[in-house]
Design a protein around this motif. Structure first.
Motif, PDB file in Angstrom:
ATOM      1  N   GLY A 285     -20.724 -12.813 -61.213  1.00 25.50           N
ATOM      2  CA  GLY A 285     -20.548 -13.125 -59.803  1.00 25.50           C
ATOM      3  C   GLY A 285     -19.768 -12.040 -59.093  1.00 25.50           C
ATOM      4  O   GLY A 285     -18.923 -11.376 -59.689  1.00 25.50           O
ATOM      5  N   VAL A 286     -20.099 -11.863 -57.814  1.00 26.08           N
ATOM      6  CA  VAL A 286     -19.414 -10.879 -56.979  1.00 26.08           C
ATOM      7  C   VAL A 286     -19.075 -11.560 -55.668  1.00 26.08           C
ATOM      8  O   VAL A 286     -19.962 -12.124 -55.015  1.00 26.08           O
ATOM      9  N   GLU A 287     -17.816 -11.519 -55.281  1.00 30.85           N
ATOM     10  CA  GLU A 287     -17.383 -12.112 -54.016  1.00 30.85           C
ATOM     11  C   GLU A 287     -16.813 -11.023 -53.114  1.00 30.85           C
ATOM     12  O   GLU A 287     -15.991 -10.213 -53.550  1.00 30.85           O
ATOM     13  N   LEU A 288     -17.294 -10.995 -51.875  1.00 34.60           N
ATOM     14  CA  LEU A 288     -16.782 -10.072 -50.867  1.00 34.60           C
ATOM     15  C   LEU A 288     -16.066 -10.899 -49.807  1.00 34.60           C
ATOM     16  O   LEU A 288     -16.683 -11.759 -49.165  1.00 34.60           O
ATOM     17  N   LEU A 289     -14.791 -10.629 -49.629  1.00 31.84           N
ATOM     18  CA  LEU A 289     -13.985 -11.345 -48.652  1.00 31.84           C
ATOM     19  C   LEU A 289     -13.827 -10.514 -47.387  1.00 31.84           C
ATOM     20  O   LEU A 289     -14.007  -9.301 -47.409  1.00 31.84           O
ATOM     21  N   HIS A 290     -13.472 -11.164 -46.289  1.00 31.78           N
ATOM     22  CA  HIS A 290     -13.209 -10.499 -45.007  1.00 31.78           C
ATOM     23  C   HIS A 290     -14.431  -9.722 -44.516  1.00 31.78           C
ATOM     24  O   HIS A 290     -14.328  -8.567 -44.115  1.00 31.78           O
ATOM     25  N   LEU A 291     -15.590 -10.361 -44.547  1.00 30.67           N
ATOM     26  CA  LEU A 291     -16.835  -9.682 -44.166  1.00 30.67           C
ATOM     27  C   LEU A 291     -16.797  -9.128 -42.753  1.00 30.67           C
ATOM     28  O   LEU A 291     -17.259  -8.015 -42.512  1.00 30.67           O
ATOM     29  N   SER A 292     -16.256  -9.870 -41.814  1.00 30.84           N
ATOM     30  CA  SER A 292     -16.268  -9.427 -40.420  1.00 30.84           C
ATOM     31  C   SER A 292     -15.443  -8.165 -40.212  1.00 30.84           C
ATOM     32  O   SER A 292     -15.684  -7.417 -39.271  1.00 30.84           O
ATOM     33  N   LYS A 293     -14.503  -7.899 -41.099  1.00 32.68           N
ATOM     34  CA  LYS A 293     -13.683  -6.692 -40.989  1.00 32.68           C
ATOM     35  C   LYS A 293     -14.334  -5.492 -41.677  1.00 32.68           C
ATOM     36  O   LYS A 293     -13.916  -4.363 -41.491  1.00 32.68           O
ATOM     37  N   ARG A 294     -15.375  -5.724 -42.476  1.00 38.44           N
ATOM     38  CA  ARG A 294     -16.027  -4.653 -43.229  1.00 38.44           C
ATOM     39  C   ARG A 294     -17.057  -3.891 -42.412  1.00 38.44           C
ATOM     40  O   ARG A 294     -17.350  -2.745 -42.696  1.00 38.44           O
ATOM     41  N   SER A 295     -17.635  -4.562 -41.411  1.00 33.48           N
ATOM     42  CA  SER A 295     -18.662  -3.917 -40.592  1.00 33.48           C
ATOM     43  C   SER A 295     -18.672  -4.542 -39.207  1.00 33.48           C
ATOM     44  O   SER A 295     -18.691  -5.762 -39.077  1.00 33.48           O
ATOM     45  N   THR A 296     -18.685  -3.710 -38.191  1.00 30.41           N
ATOM     46  CA  THR A 296     -18.712  -4.230 -36.828  1.00 30.41           C
ATOM     47  C   THR A 296     -20.110  -4.715 -36.445  1.00 30.41           C
ATOM     48  O   THR A 296     -20.254  -5.482 -35.508  1.00 30.41           O
ATOM     49  N   ASN A 297     -21.143  -4.294 -37.164  1.00 28.76           N
ATOM     50  CA  ASN A 297     -22.527  -4.670 -36.845  1.00 28.76           C
ATOM     51  C   ASN A 297     -23.082  -5.742 -37.769  1.00 28.76           C
ATOM     52  O   ASN A 297     -24.293  -5.941 -37.820  1.00 28.76           O
ATOM     53  N   LEU A 298     -22.223  -6.444 -38.483  1.00 25.56           N
ATOM     54  CA  LEU A 298     -22.668  -7.423 -39.467  1.00 25.56           C
ATOM     55  C   LEU A 298     -23.267  -8.647 -38.780  1.00 25.56           C
ATOM     56  O   LEU A 298     -22.658  -9.243 -37.897  1.00 25.56           O
ATOM     57  N   ASN A 299     -24.481  -9.020 -39.183  1.00 23.05           N
ATOM     58  CA  ASN A 299     -25.148 -10.207 -38.667  1.00 23.05           C
ATOM     59  C   ASN A 299     -25.459 -11.110 -39.854  1.00 23.05           C
ATOM     60  O   ASN A 299     -26.452 -10.909 -40.549  1.00 23.05           O
ATOM     61  N   LEU A 300     -24.619 -12.122 -40.077  1.00 24.95           N
ATOM     62  CA  LEU A 300     -24.785 -12.994 -41.232  1.00 24.95           C
ATOM     63  C   LEU A 300     -25.984 -13.921 -41.103  1.00 24.95           C
ATOM     64  O   LEU A 300     -26.397 -14.528 -42.076  1.00 24.95           O
ATOM     65  N   SER A 301     -26.549 -14.039 -39.914  1.00 23.33           N
ATOM     66  CA  SER A 301     -27.700 -14.909 -39.730  1.00 23.33           C
ATOM     67  C   SER A 301     -29.005 -14.231 -40.123  1.00 23.33           C
ATOM     68  O   SER A 301     -30.026 -14.884 -40.288  1.00 23.33           O
ATOM     69  N   ALA A 302     -28.984 -12.917 -40.256  1.00 27.74           N
ATOM     70  CA  ALA A 302     -30.208 -12.172 -40.582  1.00 27.74           C
ATOM     71  C   ALA A 302     -29.973 -11.328 -41.825  1.00 27.74           C
ATOM     72  O   ALA A 302     -29.558 -10.192 -41.749  1.00 27.74           O
ATOM     73  N   LEU A 303     -30.235 -11.911 -42.989  1.00 25.68           N
ATOM     74  CA  LEU A 303     -30.086 -11.191 -44.245  1.00 25.68           C
ATOM     75  C   LEU A 303     -31.452 -10.675 -44.689  1.00 25.68           C
ATOM     76  O   LEU A 303     -32.459 -11.365 -44.558  1.00 25.68           O
ATOM     77  N   GLU A 304     -31.495  -9.456 -45.195  1.00 23.67           N
ATOM     78  CA  GLU A 304     -32.734  -8.881 -45.711  1.00 23.67           C
ATOM     79  C   GLU A 304     -32.618  -8.731 -47.217  1.00 23.67           C
ATOM     80  O   GLU A 304     -31.574  -8.331 -47.732  1.00 23.67           O
ATOM     81  N   PHE A 305     -33.696  -9.037 -47.918  1.00 20.79           N
ATOM     82  CA  PHE A 305     -33.744  -8.890 -49.359  1.00 20.79           C
ATOM     83  C   PHE A 305     -34.787  -7.831 -49.694  1.00 20.79           C
ATOM     84  O   PHE A 305     -35.879  -7.838 -49.156  1.00 20.79           O
ATOM     85  N   GLU A 306     -34.414  -6.946 -50.586  1.00 21.37           N
ATOM     86  CA  GLU A 306     -35.324  -5.870 -50.971  1.00 21.37           C
ATOM     87  C   GLU A 306     -35.388  -5.797 -52.476  1.00 21.37           C
ATOM     88  O   GLU A 306     -34.354  -5.844 -53.157  1.00 21.37           O
ATOM     89  N   THR A 307     -36.569  -5.727 -53.008  1.00 23.16           N
ATOM     90  CA  THR A 307     -36.739  -5.556 -54.453  1.00 23.16           C
ATOM     91  C   THR A 307     -37.514  -4.272 -54.696  1.00 23.16           C
ATOM     92  O   THR A 307     -38.329  -3.860 -53.876  1.00 23.16           O
ATOM     93  N   ALA A 308     -37.237  -3.661 -55.823  1.00 23.50           N
ATOM     94  CA  ALA A 308     -37.929  -2.413 -56.153  1.00 23.50           C
ATOM     95  C   ALA A 308     -38.766  -2.598 -57.385  1.00 23.50           C
ATOM     96  O   ALA A 308     -38.557  -3.430 -58.193  1.00 23.50           O
TER      97      ALA A 308
END
Length: 66
Positions: A43-66
């Motif tokens: 597991g990986v947890e990232l805290l304080h998301l809003s402070k990590r990026s000013t352009n972060l949009n949590l409602s629109a997540l993109e998933f990419e597979t290779a």
């Protein structure tokens, strides 16, 4: 694999598998890794998301597979 975004906690959690978590370690400020009994990261947890990026949009997540 599961991805959970908690807007109230301002956190994102990526769970790689369902094995039991036996240890957690903050490896960088606001970045926590969870380990199983084989010392594998499960597991990986990232805290304080809003402070990590000013352009972060949590409602629109993109998933990419290779």
């Amino acid at each position: 694999m599961r991805l959970h975004v908690d807007k109230e906690a301002d956190a994102l959690y990526l769970r790689l598998d369902d094995s039991a978590i036996v240890e957690s370690e903050e490896v960088s400020p606001g970045v926590v890794l969870d380990y199983n009994d084989s010392n594998e990261v499960v597991g990986v947890e990232l805290l304080h998301l809003s402070k990590r990026s000013t352009n972060l949009n949590l409602s629109a997540l993109e998933f990419e597979t290779a």
